[in-house]
Motif scaffolding. Structure first.
Motif, PDB file in Angstrom:
ATOM      1  N   GLY A   1      -2.326  -1.389  -3.002  1.00 13.98           N
ATOM      2  CA  GLY A   1      -0.934  -1.550  -3.418  1.00 13.98           C
ATOM      3  C   GLY A   1      -0.222  -0.213  -3.381  1.00 13.98           C
ATOM      4  O   GLY A   1      -0.839   0.837  -3.217  1.00 13.98           O
TER       5      GLY A   1
ATOM      6  N   SER B   1       0.841  -1.205   0.000  1.00 10.24           N
ATOM      7  CA  SER B   1       0.000   0.000   0.000  1.00 10.24           C
ATOM      8  C   SER B   1       0.871   1.248   0.000  1.00 10.24           C
ATOM      9  O   SER B   1       2.093   1.156   0.214  1.00 10.24           O
ATOM     10  CB  SER B   1      -0.899   0.034   1.243  1.00 10.24           C
ATOM     11  OG  SER B   1      -0.107   0.131   2.400  1.00 10.24           O
ATOM     12  N   GLY B   2       0.236   2.386  -0.202  1.00 14.94           N
ATOM     13  CA  GLY B   2       0.935   3.654  -0.049  1.00 14.94           C
ATOM     14  C   GLY B   2       1.372   3.822   1.398  1.00 14.94           C
ATOM     15  O   GLY B   2       2.448   4.353   1.683  1.00 14.94           O
ATOM     16  N   THR B   3       0.531   3.368   2.288  1.00 19.70           N
ATOM     17  CA  THR B   3       0.835   3.437   3.719  1.00 19.70           C
ATOM     18  C   THR B   3       2.139   2.696   4.037  1.00 19.70           C
ATOM     19  O   THR B   3       3.022   3.245   4.703  1.00 19.70           O
ATOM     20  CB  THR B   3      -0.331   2.806   4.527  1.00 19.70           C
ATOM     21  OG1 THR B   3      -1.534   3.492   4.185  1.00 19.70           O
ATOM     22  CG2 THR B   3      -0.090   2.861   6.019  1.00 19.70           C
TER      23      THR B   3
ATOM     24  N   ALA C   1       1.247   9.786  -3.230  1.00 18.21           N
ATOM     25  CA  ALA C   1       0.154   8.812  -3.365  1.00 18.21           C
ATOM     26  C   ALA C   1      -0.865   9.247  -4.425  1.00 18.21           C
ATOM     27  O   ALA C   1      -1.431   8.428  -5.126  1.00 18.21           O
ATOM     28  CB  ALA C   1      -0.541   8.611  -2.025  1.00 18.21           C
ATOM     29  N   GLN C   2      -1.070  10.569  -4.526  1.00 12.82           N
ATOM     30  CA  GLN C   2      -2.051  11.072  -5.499  1.00 12.82           C
ATOM     31  C   GLN C   2      -1.388  11.590  -6.766  1.00 12.82           C
ATOM     32  O   GLN C   2      -2.068  12.105  -7.658  1.00 12.82           O
ATOM     33  CB  GLN C   2      -2.854  12.226  -4.861  1.00 12.82           C
ATOM     34  CG  GLN C   2      -3.600  11.813  -3.624  1.00 12.82           C
ATOM     35  CD  GLN C   2      -4.274  12.978  -2.932  1.00 12.82           C
ATOM     36  OE1 GLN C   2      -4.338  14.074  -3.464  1.00 12.82           O
ATOM     37  NE2 GLN C   2      -4.778  12.733  -1.734  1.00 12.82           N
TER      38      GLN C   2
ATOM     39  N   TYR D   1     -10.224  16.140   3.652  1.00  8.07           N
ATOM     40  CA  TYR D   1      -9.625  15.881   4.951  1.00  8.07           C
ATOM     41  C   TYR D   1     -10.186  16.717   6.090  1.00  8.07           C
ATOM     42  O   TYR D   1     -10.282  17.936   5.988  1.00  8.07           O
ATOM     43  CB  TYR D   1      -8.122  16.147   4.895  1.00  8.07           C
ATOM     44  CG  TYR D   1      -7.404  15.344   3.848  1.00  8.07           C
ATOM     45  CD1 TYR D   1      -7.546  13.964   3.792  1.00  8.07           C
ATOM     46  CD2 TYR D   1      -6.591  15.960   2.905  1.00  8.07           C
ATOM     47  CE1 TYR D   1      -6.891  13.223   2.834  1.00  8.07           C
ATOM     48  CE2 TYR D   1      -5.929  15.230   1.946  1.00  8.07           C
ATOM     49  CZ  TYR D   1      -6.084  13.852   1.912  1.00  8.07           C
ATOM     50  OH  TYR D   1      -5.437  13.123   0.960  1.00  8.07           O
TER      51      TYR D   1
ATOM     52  N   ASP E   1       5.173  12.229  -0.284  1.00  7.21           N
ATOM     53  CA  ASP E   1       3.953  11.433  -0.315  1.00  7.21           C
ATOM     54  C   ASP E   1       3.292  11.772  -1.648  1.00  7.21           C
ATOM     55  O   ASP E   1       2.581  12.775  -1.775  1.00  7.21           O
ATOM     56  CB  ASP E   1       3.055  11.770   0.875  1.00  7.21           C
ATOM     57  CG  ASP E   1       1.753  10.966   0.861  1.00  7.21           C
ATOM     58  OD1 ASP E   1       1.404  10.412  -0.203  1.00  7.21           O
ATOM     59  OD2 ASP E   1       1.093  10.903   1.913  1.00  7.21           O
TER      60      ASP E   1
ATOM     61  N   THR F   1      -3.899  16.247   5.172  1.00  2.18           N
ATOM     62  CA  THR F   1      -3.509  15.030   4.448  1.00  2.18           C
ATOM     63  C   THR F   1      -4.230  13.846   5.045  1.00  2.18           C
ATOM     64  O   THR F   1      -4.993  13.977   6.014  1.00  2.18           O
ATOM     65  CB  THR F   1      -1.970  14.828   4.493  1.00  2.18           C
ATOM     66  OG1 THR F   1      -1.627  13.651   3.744  1.00  2.18           O
ATOM     67  CG2 THR F   1      -1.457  14.653   5.920  1.00  2.18           C
ATOM     68  N   PHE F   2      -3.975  12.686   4.463  1.00  2.00           N
ATOM     69  CA  PHE F   2      -4.560  11.441   4.936  1.00  2.00           C
ATOM     70  C   PHE F   2      -3.769  10.957   6.159  1.00  2.00           C
ATOM     71  O   PHE F   2      -2.578  11.246   6.284  1.00  2.00           O
ATOM     72  CB  PHE F   2      -4.487  10.414   3.792  1.00  2.00           C
ATOM     73  CG  PHE F   2      -5.237   9.148   4.060  1.00  2.00           C
ATOM     74  CD1 PHE F   2      -6.587   9.173   4.377  1.00  2.00           C
ATOM     75  CD2 PHE F   2      -4.605   7.919   3.982  1.00  2.00           C
ATOM     76  CE1 PHE F   2      -7.283   8.006   4.620  1.00  2.00           C
ATOM     77  CE2 PHE F   2      -5.295   6.739   4.219  1.00  2.00           C
ATOM     78  CZ  PHE F   2      -6.633   6.786   4.541  1.00  2.00           C
TER      79      PHE F   2
ATOM     80  N   HIS G   1      -4.139   2.219  -4.579  1.00  2.00           N
ATOM     81  CA  HIS G   1      -5.464   1.977  -4.003  1.00  2.00           C
ATOM     82  C   HIS G   1      -6.519   2.252  -5.064  1.00  2.00           C
ATOM     83  O   HIS G   1      -6.294   3.053  -5.970  1.00  2.00           O
ATOM     84  CB  HIS G   1      -5.647   2.919  -2.805  1.00  2.00           C
ATOM     85  CG  HIS G   1      -6.948   2.727  -2.096  1.00  2.00           C
ATOM     86  ND1 HIS G   1      -8.042   3.530  -2.322  1.00  2.00           N
ATOM     87  CD2 HIS G   1      -7.314   1.804  -1.172  1.00  2.00           C
ATOM     88  CE1 HIS G   1      -9.040   3.110  -1.549  1.00  2.00           C
ATOM     89  NE2 HIS G   1      -8.624   2.073  -0.850  1.00  2.00           N
TER      90      HIS G   1
ATOM     91  N   SER H   1      -2.369   8.280   6.923  1.00  2.00           N
ATOM     92  CA  SER H   1      -1.174   7.452   6.680  1.00  2.00           C
ATOM     93  C   SER H   1       0.122   8.255   6.678  1.00  2.00           C
ATOM     94  O   SER H   1       1.167   7.753   7.101  1.00  2.00           O
ATOM     95  CB  SER H   1      -1.289   6.745   5.327  1.00  2.00           C
ATOM     96  OG  SER H   1      -2.363   5.852   5.361  1.00  2.00           O
ATOM     97  N   THR H   2       0.064   9.488   6.160  1.00  2.00           N
ATOM     98  CA  THR H   2       1.264  10.326   6.072  1.00  2.00           C
ATOM     99  C   THR H   2       1.914  10.440   7.443  1.00  2.00           C
ATOM    100  O   THR H   2       3.130  10.352   7.586  1.00  2.00           O
ATOM    101  CB  THR H   2       0.891  11.745   5.573  1.00  2.00           C
ATOM    102  OG1 THR H   2       0.000  11.640   4.480  1.00  2.00           O
ATOM    103  CG2 THR H   2       2.108  12.544   5.190  1.00  2.00           C
TER     104      THR H   2
ATOM    105  N   VAL I   1       3.300  16.447   0.806  1.00  5.70           N
ATOM    106  CA  VAL I   1       2.196  15.747   0.149  1.00  5.70           C
ATOM    107  C   VAL I   1       1.803  16.558  -1.080  1.00  5.70           C
ATOM    108  O   VAL I   1       1.501  17.748  -0.955  1.00  5.70           O
ATOM    109  CB  VAL I   1       0.978  15.615   1.094  1.00  5.70           C
ATOM    110  CG1 VAL I   1      -0.187  14.921   0.394  1.00  5.70           C
ATOM    111  CG2 VAL I   1       1.362  14.874   2.369  1.00  5.70           C
TER     112      VAL I   1
ATOM    113  N   LEU J   1       5.195   4.527   2.812  1.00  5.84           N
ATOM    114  CA  LEU J   1       5.560   5.626   3.719  1.00  5.84           C
ATOM    115  C   LEU J   1       6.264   5.088   4.975  1.00  5.84           C
ATOM    116  O   LEU J   1       7.254   5.663   5.438  1.00  5.84           O
ATOM    117  CB  LEU J   1       4.311   6.416   4.122  1.00  5.84           C
ATOM    118  CG  LEU J   1       3.749   7.344   3.044  1.00  5.84           C
ATOM    119  CD1 LEU J   1       2.287   7.688   3.329  1.00  5.84           C
ATOM    120  CD2 LEU J   1       4.577   8.624   2.951  1.00  5.84           C
TER     121      LEU J   1
HETATM  122  C1  LIG Z   1      -4.167   7.310  -0.662  1.00  6.57           C
HETATM  123  C2  LIG Z   1      -3.199   8.063   0.116  1.00  6.57           C
HETATM  124  C3  LIG Z   1      -2.337   7.425   1.024  1.00  6.57           C
HETATM  125  C4  LIG Z   1      -2.443   5.978   1.407  1.00  6.57           C
HETATM  126  O1  LIG Z   1      -2.379   5.078   0.368  1.00  6.57           O
HETATM  127  P1  LIG Z   1      -2.904   3.576   0.626  1.00  6.57           P
HETATM  128  O2  LIG Z   1      -2.446   2.838  -0.589  1.00  6.57           O
HETATM  129  O3  LIG Z   1      -4.402   3.652   0.725  1.00  6.57           O
HETATM  130  O4  LIG Z   1      -2.285   3.063   1.865  1.00  6.57           O
HETATM  131  C5  LIG Z   1      -1.375   8.198   1.661  1.00  6.57           C
HETATM  132  N1  LIG Z   1      -1.274   9.523   1.448  1.00  6.57           N
HETATM  133  C6  LIG Z   1      -2.107  10.161   0.617  1.00  6.57           C
HETATM  134  C7  LIG Z   1      -1.927  11.639   0.404  1.00  6.57           C
HETATM  135  C8  LIG Z   1      -3.117   9.461  -0.064  1.00  6.57           C
HETATM  136  O5  LIG Z   1      -3.938  10.130  -0.878  1.00  6.57           O
END
Ligand SMILES: *Cc1c(COP(=O)(O)O)cnc(C)c1O
Length: 387
Positions: free
Chosen positions: A191, A56-58, A157-158, A325, A155, A82-83, A181, A85-86, A129, A61
Protein backbone atom coordinates in the motif's frame (compact mmCIF):
# COMPACT_ATOMS: atom_id res chain seq x y z
CA UNK A 1 18.97 -17.87 18.31
CA UNK A 2 17.63 -16.58 14.99
CA UNK A 3 17.03 -12.84 14.61
CA UNK A 4 14.94 -11.88 11.61
CA UNK A 5 15.53 -8.63 9.74
CA UNK A 6 11.95 -7.37 9.95
CA UNK A 7 8.54 -8.51 11.10
CA UNK A 8 5.30 -6.54 10.73
CA UNK A 9 3.86 -5.40 14.04
CA UNK A 10 0.23 -6.45 14.45
CA UNK A 11 -1.91 -4.35 16.81
CA UNK A 12 -4.90 -6.73 17.02
CA UNK A 13 -7.44 -4.28 15.62
CA UNK A 14 -6.61 -5.10 11.99
CA UNK A 15 -8.72 -8.27 12.08
CA UNK A 16 -11.52 -6.58 14.05
CA UNK A 17 -11.92 -3.83 11.45
CA UNK A 18 -11.78 -6.27 8.55
CA UNK A 19 -14.38 -8.48 10.25
CA UNK A 20 -16.64 -5.44 10.58
CA UNK A 21 -16.46 -4.85 6.82
CA UNK A 22 -17.44 -8.44 6.13
CA UNK A 23 -20.15 -8.63 8.81
CA UNK A 24 -21.76 -5.39 7.58
CA UNK A 25 -21.51 -6.30 3.91
CA UNK A 26 -19.63 -3.03 3.38
CA UNK A 27 -17.70 -1.93 0.32
CA UNK A 28 -14.56 -4.01 -0.21
CA UNK A 29 -13.36 -2.18 -3.32
CA UNK A 30 -11.57 1.17 -3.07
CA UNK A 31 -12.67 4.39 -1.36
CA UNK A 32 -14.99 2.77 1.17
CA UNK A 33 -15.52 3.78 4.79
CA UNK A 34 -12.02 2.88 6.00
CA UNK A 35 -10.22 4.60 3.13
CA UNK A 36 -12.12 7.77 4.04
CA UNK A 37 -11.13 7.37 7.68
CA UNK A 38 -7.47 6.91 6.73
CA UNK A 39 -7.56 9.96 4.45
CA UNK A 40 -8.99 12.02 7.29
CA UNK A 41 -6.47 10.67 9.80
CA UNK A 42 -3.50 11.49 7.56
CA UNK A 43 -4.79 14.91 6.49
CA UNK A 44 -5.29 15.91 10.10
CA UNK A 45 -2.10 14.48 11.61
CA UNK A 46 0.20 15.79 8.89
CA UNK A 47 -1.79 18.92 8.00
CA UNK A 48 -1.89 18.06 4.30
CA UNK A 49 -4.47 19.56 1.95
CA UNK A 50 -5.14 16.25 0.20
CA UNK A 51 -4.14 12.63 0.71
CA UNK A 52 -5.01 9.68 -1.52
CA UNK A 53 -4.30 6.09 -0.61
CA UNK A 54 -2.62 4.09 -3.35
CA UNK A 55 -1.84 0.44 -3.96
CA UNK A 56 1.87 1.00 -3.23
CA UNK A 57 4.63 3.54 -2.82
CA UNK A 58 5.50 2.75 -6.41
CA UNK A 59 2.03 3.77 -7.66
CA UNK A 60 2.15 6.93 -5.55
CA UNK A 61 5.41 7.88 -7.30
CA UNK A 62 3.96 7.07 -10.71
CA UNK A 63 0.95 9.28 -9.98
CA UNK A 64 3.23 12.12 -8.87
CA UNK A 65 5.22 11.93 -12.11
CA UNK A 66 2.03 11.97 -14.20
CA UNK A 67 0.82 15.01 -12.27
CA UNK A 68 3.87 16.97 -13.45
CA UNK A 69 2.44 17.07 -17.04
CA UNK A 70 5.85 16.78 -18.69
CA UNK A 71 6.80 16.35 -22.33
CA UNK A 72 9.08 13.82 -24.05
CA UNK A 73 12.78 14.60 -23.45
CA UNK A 74 12.08 16.46 -20.23
CA UNK A 75 14.52 15.49 -17.47
CA UNK A 76 14.09 14.65 -13.82
CA UNK A 77 17.00 14.53 -11.40
CA UNK A 78 17.04 11.66 -8.89
CA UNK A 79 19.57 9.85 -6.73
CA UNK A 80 21.01 6.53 -7.86
CA UNK A 81 21.25 5.34 -4.28
CA UNK A 82 17.57 4.33 -4.01
CA UNK A 83 15.03 1.65 -4.80
CA UNK A 84 14.15 1.00 -8.45
CA UNK A 85 10.62 2.43 -8.02
CA UNK A 86 11.92 6.00 -7.61
CA UNK A 87 13.31 5.98 -11.12
CA UNK A 88 10.91 3.52 -12.78
CA UNK A 89 8.20 6.07 -12.08
CA UNK A 90 10.04 8.53 -14.34
CA UNK A 91 10.78 6.08 -17.14
CA UNK A 92 7.24 4.63 -17.14
CA UNK A 93 6.08 7.90 -18.72
CA UNK A 94 6.97 7.82 -22.39
CA UNK A 95 10.03 9.86 -23.26
CA UNK A 96 10.95 11.19 -19.83
CA UNK A 97 14.59 10.99 -18.85
CA UNK A 98 16.39 10.53 -15.56
CA UNK A 99 19.59 12.33 -14.59
CA UNK A 100 21.27 10.61 -11.66
CA UNK A 101 22.83 12.77 -8.97
CA UNK A 102 25.40 11.96 -6.30
CA UNK A 103 24.66 11.61 -2.58
CA UNK A 104 26.24 13.32 0.41
CA UNK A 105 28.60 11.28 2.58
CA UNK A 106 26.86 12.04 5.87
CA UNK A 107 23.15 11.31 5.35
CA UNK A 108 23.51 9.37 2.08
CA UNK A 109 20.84 11.70 0.68
CA UNK A 110 20.96 13.54 -2.66
CA UNK A 111 23.65 16.23 -2.76
CA UNK A 112 22.22 19.72 -3.49
CA UNK A 113 25.52 20.79 -5.08
CA UNK A 114 25.38 17.89 -7.51
CA UNK A 115 21.73 18.68 -8.28
CA UNK A 116 22.91 22.13 -9.45
CA UNK A 117 25.56 20.54 -11.65
CA UNK A 118 23.03 18.18 -13.24
CA UNK A 119 20.44 20.82 -14.14
CA UNK A 120 20.01 21.55 -17.86
CA UNK A 121 17.37 23.54 -19.72
CA UNK A 122 15.39 20.27 -20.02
CA UNK A 123 15.24 19.72 -16.26
CA UNK A 124 11.71 20.01 -14.88
CA UNK A 125 11.73 18.26 -11.52
CA UNK A 126 13.77 16.64 -8.76
CA UNK A 127 12.87 13.51 -6.84
CA UNK A 128 14.46 13.47 -3.41
CA UNK A 129 14.63 10.30 -1.32
CA UNK A 130 14.76 10.63 2.46
CA UNK A 131 17.02 7.64 2.98
CA UNK A 132 16.46 5.69 6.21
CA UNK A 133 13.81 8.25 7.16
CA UNK A 134 16.40 11.01 7.58
CA UNK A 135 15.52 14.30 5.90
CA UNK A 136 17.32 15.62 2.82
CA UNK A 137 18.73 19.14 3.04
CA UNK A 138 15.33 20.57 2.11
CA UNK A 139 15.94 24.34 2.39
CA UNK A 140 18.81 24.11 -0.07
CA UNK A 141 16.84 21.86 -2.41
CA UNK A 142 13.67 23.98 -2.27
CA UNK A 143 15.72 27.09 -3.00
CA UNK A 144 17.28 25.50 -6.06
CA UNK A 145 13.81 24.42 -7.23
CA UNK A 146 12.34 27.88 -6.67
CA UNK A 147 15.16 29.64 -8.48
CA UNK A 148 14.75 27.42 -11.56
CA UNK A 149 11.02 26.75 -11.46
CA UNK A 150 11.41 23.01 -10.81
CA UNK A 151 8.88 20.73 -9.10
CA UNK A 152 9.85 18.58 -6.14
CA UNK A 153 8.62 15.05 -5.45
CA UNK A 154 9.55 13.62 -2.07
CA UNK A 155 10.02 9.86 -2.07
CA UNK A 156 9.14 9.58 1.61
CA UNK A 157 8.53 5.82 1.40
CA UNK A 158 10.84 5.31 4.39
CA UNK A 159 10.10 8.59 6.09
CA UNK A 160 6.65 8.27 7.64
CA UNK A 161 6.59 10.49 10.80
CA UNK A 162 10.02 12.00 10.11
CA UNK A 163 10.57 15.75 10.09
CA UNK A 164 12.71 18.52 8.65
CA UNK A 165 12.89 21.61 10.90
CA UNK A 166 9.56 20.66 12.48
CA UNK A 167 7.79 19.97 9.17
CA UNK A 168 6.72 16.44 8.33
CA UNK A 169 8.54 14.88 5.40
CA UNK A 170 6.29 14.41 2.42
CA UNK A 171 4.59 17.76 3.11
CA UNK A 172 7.40 20.06 1.89
CA UNK A 173 7.69 19.38 -1.86
CA UNK A 174 4.84 19.47 -4.39
CA UNK A 175 4.06 15.81 -3.76
CA UNK A 176 4.98 13.35 -1.02
CA UNK A 177 4.94 9.62 -1.71
CA UNK A 178 4.68 7.01 1.05
CA UNK A 179 4.76 3.24 1.25
CA UNK A 180 2.96 0.88 3.62
CA UNK A 181 4.80 -2.18 2.34
CA UNK A 182 5.38 -4.74 5.08
CA UNK A 183 9.00 -3.64 5.52
CA UNK A 184 8.09 -0.05 6.42
CA UNK A 185 7.16 1.40 9.85
CA UNK A 186 3.39 1.38 9.27
CA UNK A 187 2.12 -1.40 7.05
CA UNK A 188 -0.83 -2.95 5.26
CA UNK A 189 1.05 -5.56 3.22
CA UNK A 190 1.17 -3.60 0.00
CA UNK A 191 0.00 0.00 0.00
CA UNK A 192 0.97 3.63 -0.23
CA UNK A 193 -0.23 7.20 -0.25
CA UNK A 194 0.32 10.40 -2.14
CA UNK A 195 0.25 13.76 -0.35
CA UNK A 196 -0.77 16.65 -2.58
CA UNK A 197 0.67 19.75 -0.98
CA UNK A 198 -1.02 22.49 -2.94
CA UNK A 199 -4.44 23.98 -2.60
CA UNK A 200 -4.83 23.65 -6.34
CA UNK A 201 -8.18 21.96 -6.90
CA UNK A 202 -7.26 21.06 -10.50
CA UNK A 203 -4.20 19.20 -9.29
CA UNK A 204 -6.25 17.20 -6.84
CA UNK A 205 -8.95 16.39 -9.39
CA UNK A 206 -6.33 15.22 -11.85
CA UNK A 207 -4.85 12.94 -9.18
CA UNK A 208 -8.29 11.43 -8.55
CA UNK A 209 -8.74 10.84 -12.28
CA UNK A 210 -5.35 9.15 -12.71
CA UNK A 211 -6.13 6.99 -9.70
CA UNK A 212 -9.60 5.98 -11.03
CA UNK A 213 -8.72 4.59 -14.47
CA UNK A 214 -8.77 7.98 -16.17
CA UNK A 215 -12.39 8.61 -15.19
CA UNK A 216 -14.05 11.27 -13.07
CA UNK A 217 -15.77 8.61 -10.96
CA UNK A 218 -14.62 10.20 -7.67
CA UNK A 219 -16.56 13.37 -8.54
CA UNK A 220 -19.56 11.23 -9.46
CA UNK A 221 -19.44 9.48 -6.06
CA UNK A 222 -19.43 12.90 -4.39
CA UNK A 223 -22.55 13.69 -6.50
CA UNK A 224 -20.79 16.65 -8.12
CA UNK A 225 -21.67 15.28 -11.59
CA UNK A 226 -24.47 12.92 -12.67
CA UNK A 227 -22.48 10.54 -14.86
CA UNK A 228 -18.84 9.63 -15.03
CA UNK A 229 -16.73 9.13 -18.15
CA UNK A 230 -13.23 8.64 -19.49
CA UNK A 231 -11.51 12.03 -19.33
CA UNK A 232 -7.75 11.39 -19.21
CA UNK A 233 -5.10 8.66 -19.16
CA UNK A 234 -5.13 6.81 -15.87
CA UNK A 235 -4.64 3.58 -14.03
CA UNK A 236 -6.09 1.73 -11.05
CA UNK A 237 -4.25 3.07 -8.02
CA UNK A 238 -6.78 2.69 -5.23
CA UNK A 239 -6.43 -0.10 -2.68
CA UNK A 240 -9.25 -2.31 -1.42
CA UNK A 241 -11.01 -0.98 1.68
CA UNK A 242 -9.92 -4.20 3.43
CA UNK A 243 -6.34 -2.94 3.28
CA UNK A 244 -7.42 0.51 4.43
CA UNK A 245 -9.05 -1.14 7.46
CA UNK A 246 -5.78 -2.90 8.24
CA UNK A 247 -3.92 0.38 7.80
CA UNK A 248 -6.25 2.35 10.08
CA UNK A 249 -5.55 -0.09 12.91
CA UNK A 250 -1.82 0.47 12.37
CA UNK A 251 -2.14 4.25 12.24
CA UNK A 252 -4.10 4.34 15.48
CA UNK A 253 -1.11 2.61 17.14
CA UNK A 254 1.54 4.76 15.51
CA UNK A 255 2.93 6.20 18.75
CA UNK A 256 3.37 2.77 20.27
CA UNK A 257 4.96 1.35 17.11
CA UNK A 258 7.41 4.26 16.93
CA UNK A 259 8.30 3.93 20.62
CA UNK A 260 9.17 0.26 20.15
CA UNK A 261 11.35 1.00 17.11
CA UNK A 262 13.20 3.76 18.96
CA UNK A 263 13.99 1.37 21.84
CA UNK A 264 15.95 -0.80 19.41
CA UNK A 265 17.50 2.13 17.53
CA UNK A 266 18.71 3.89 20.66
CA UNK A 267 20.07 0.67 22.16
CA UNK A 268 22.11 -0.02 19.01
CA UNK A 269 23.35 3.54 18.86
CA UNK A 270 24.48 3.71 22.49
CA UNK A 271 26.22 0.36 22.35
CA UNK A 272 28.06 1.15 19.11
CA UNK A 273 29.19 4.71 19.87
CA UNK A 274 32.52 3.55 21.30
CA UNK A 275 33.31 1.76 18.01
CA UNK A 276 32.56 4.96 16.14
CA UNK A 277 34.96 6.85 18.43
CA UNK A 278 37.67 4.26 17.73
CA UNK A 279 37.04 4.65 13.99
CA UNK A 280 35.92 1.03 13.47
CA UNK A 281 32.50 1.98 12.08
CA UNK A 282 30.43 5.04 11.25
CA UNK A 283 26.88 5.32 12.54
CA UNK A 284 24.00 7.09 10.75
CA UNK A 285 24.37 10.87 10.81
CA UNK A 286 21.26 12.73 11.93
CA UNK A 287 21.70 16.44 11.06
CA UNK A 288 20.32 18.95 13.55
CA UNK A 289 17.54 19.85 11.10
CA UNK A 290 16.25 16.26 11.02
CA UNK A 291 14.00 14.26 13.28
CA UNK A 292 14.18 10.65 12.09
CA UNK A 293 11.72 7.77 12.52
CA UNK A 294 13.97 4.85 13.48
CA UNK A 295 13.18 3.24 10.15
CA UNK A 296 16.61 1.74 9.61
CA UNK A 297 19.84 1.17 11.48
CA UNK A 298 22.92 0.89 9.31
CA UNK A 299 26.65 0.96 9.95
CA UNK A 300 29.38 1.96 7.54
CA UNK A 301 32.78 0.26 7.39
CA UNK A 302 35.88 1.63 5.71
CA UNK A 303 36.07 -1.26 3.25
CA UNK A 304 33.91 -3.80 1.48
CA UNK A 305 36.08 -6.62 2.88
CA UNK A 306 35.32 -5.57 6.45
CA UNK A 307 31.61 -5.17 5.74
CA UNK A 308 31.44 -8.61 4.12
CA UNK A 309 33.40 -10.15 7.00
CA UNK A 310 30.97 -8.79 9.62
CA UNK A 311 27.93 -9.67 7.48
CA UNK A 312 29.20 -13.25 7.21
CA UNK A 313 29.90 -13.53 10.94
CA UNK A 314 26.46 -12.18 11.82
CA UNK A 315 24.74 -14.64 9.53
CA UNK A 316 26.73 -17.53 11.04
CA UNK A 317 25.21 -16.77 14.43
CA UNK A 318 21.68 -16.51 13.01
CA UNK A 319 21.35 -12.73 12.70
CA UNK A 320 19.98 -11.22 9.50
CA UNK A 321 22.24 -8.36 8.44
CA UNK A 322 21.97 -7.02 4.93
CA UNK A 323 23.67 -4.68 2.53
CA UNK A 324 21.38 -2.27 0.68
CA UNK A 325 21.01 -0.66 -2.73
CA UNK A 326 23.12 -1.71 -5.66
CA UNK A 327 23.34 1.75 -7.29
CA UNK A 328 20.72 2.12 -10.01
CA UNK A 329 23.07 3.76 -12.52
CA UNK A 330 25.47 0.80 -12.43
CA UNK A 331 22.69 -1.84 -12.55
CA UNK A 332 21.85 -3.49 -15.88
CA UNK A 333 18.91 -1.13 -16.50
CA UNK A 334 20.98 1.92 -15.53
CA UNK A 335 23.80 0.84 -17.85
CA UNK A 336 21.29 0.48 -20.68
CA UNK A 337 20.63 4.21 -20.24
CA UNK A 338 24.31 4.90 -20.89
CA UNK A 339 25.59 5.11 -17.33
CA UNK A 340 28.90 3.51 -16.41
CA UNK A 341 30.84 2.41 -13.38
CA UNK A 342 32.59 5.37 -11.68
CA UNK A 343 29.94 7.84 -12.85
CA UNK A 344 28.91 8.33 -9.21
CA UNK A 345 31.91 7.25 -7.14
CA UNK A 346 30.56 8.03 -3.67
CA UNK A 347 27.26 6.20 -4.32
CA UNK A 348 29.18 3.15 -5.55
CA UNK A 349 31.61 3.28 -2.66
CA UNK A 350 28.97 3.63 0.09
CA UNK A 351 26.95 0.78 -1.37
CA UNK A 352 29.90 -1.57 -0.76
CA UNK A 353 30.49 -0.49 2.84
CA UNK A 354 26.99 -0.39 4.30
CA UNK A 355 25.39 -3.01 6.55
CA UNK A 356 21.87 -2.92 7.99
CA UNK A 357 20.88 -4.49 11.31
CA UNK A 358 17.50 -6.01 12.22
CA UNK A 359 15.06 -3.38 13.46
CA UNK A 360 11.30 -3.55 13.91
CA UNK A 361 8.59 -2.82 16.45
CA UNK A 362 8.37 -5.92 18.61
CA UNK A 363 12.00 -7.02 18.26
CA UNK A 364 12.52 -8.50 21.72
CA UNK A 365 15.07 -7.19 24.20
CA UNK A 366 16.88 -10.50 24.35
CA UNK A 367 17.06 -10.47 20.54
CA UNK A 368 18.55 -7.00 20.16
CA UNK A 369 20.91 -7.70 23.04
CA UNK A 370 22.00 -10.83 21.16
CA UNK A 371 22.62 -8.70 18.04
CA UNK A 372 24.84 -6.31 19.99
CA UNK A 373 26.72 -8.90 22.05
CA UNK A 374 27.72 -10.69 18.85
CA UNK A 375 28.37 -7.55 16.83
CA UNK A 376 30.60 -6.00 19.53
CA UNK A 377 32.58 -9.26 19.67
CA UNK A 378 33.13 -9.20 15.91
CA UNK A 379 33.92 -5.48 15.84
CA UNK A 380 36.45 -5.88 18.64
CA UNK A 381 38.14 -8.58 16.57
CA UNK A 382 38.04 -6.27 13.55
CA UNK A 383 39.65 -3.49 15.58
CA UNK A 384 42.56 -5.72 16.64
CA UNK A 385 43.12 -7.76 13.48
CA UNK A 386 43.37 -7.35 9.74
CA UNK A 387 40.68 -9.12 7.76
C1 LIG B 1 9.78 0.93 -0.28
C2 LIG B 1 10.23 2.00 -1.15
C3 LIG B 1 9.56 2.31 -2.34
C4 LIG B 1 8.46 1.47 -2.92
O1 LIG B 1 7.37 1.27 -2.10
P1 LIG B 1 6.36 0.06 -2.46
O2 LIG B 1 5.20 0.31 -1.55
O3 LIG B 1 7.08 -1.22 -2.15
O4 LIG B 1 5.99 0.16 -3.89
C5 LIG B 1 10.00 3.40 -3.07
N1 LIG B 1 11.05 4.15 -2.68
C6 LIG B 1 11.72 3.86 -1.56
C7 LIG B 1 12.87 4.75 -1.16
C8 LIG B 1 11.36 2.76 -0.76
O5 LIG B 1 12.06 2.49 0.34
Amino acid sequence: MRVKFFKPYITGNEIKYIKKIIDNNSVISGDGEYTKKVHKFLQKRYKVSKVLLTTSGTTALEMAIRLLNLKPDDEIIAPSFTFSSTVNAILMVHGLRVKFAEIQGGTLNIDPEDIKRKITNKTKAIIVVHYAGVACDMDKIMNIAKARGLKIIEDAAQAFESQYKGKYLGTIGNYGCFSFHETKNIVCGEGGAIFINSNNKKDFEKAEIIREKGTNRSKFFRREINKYEWVDIGSSCLPSDILAAFLLAQLESIDKIQKLRFQVYNYYRNKLLSFQRKGVVKLPLIPSYAKHNAHMFYILFDSETKRDYIMGQMRKVGIDAFFHYIPLHSSPQGRSLGYKKNDLPLTENVSKRLLRLPIYAGLKKKEYEYVISNLTKFLTYLDKNNV
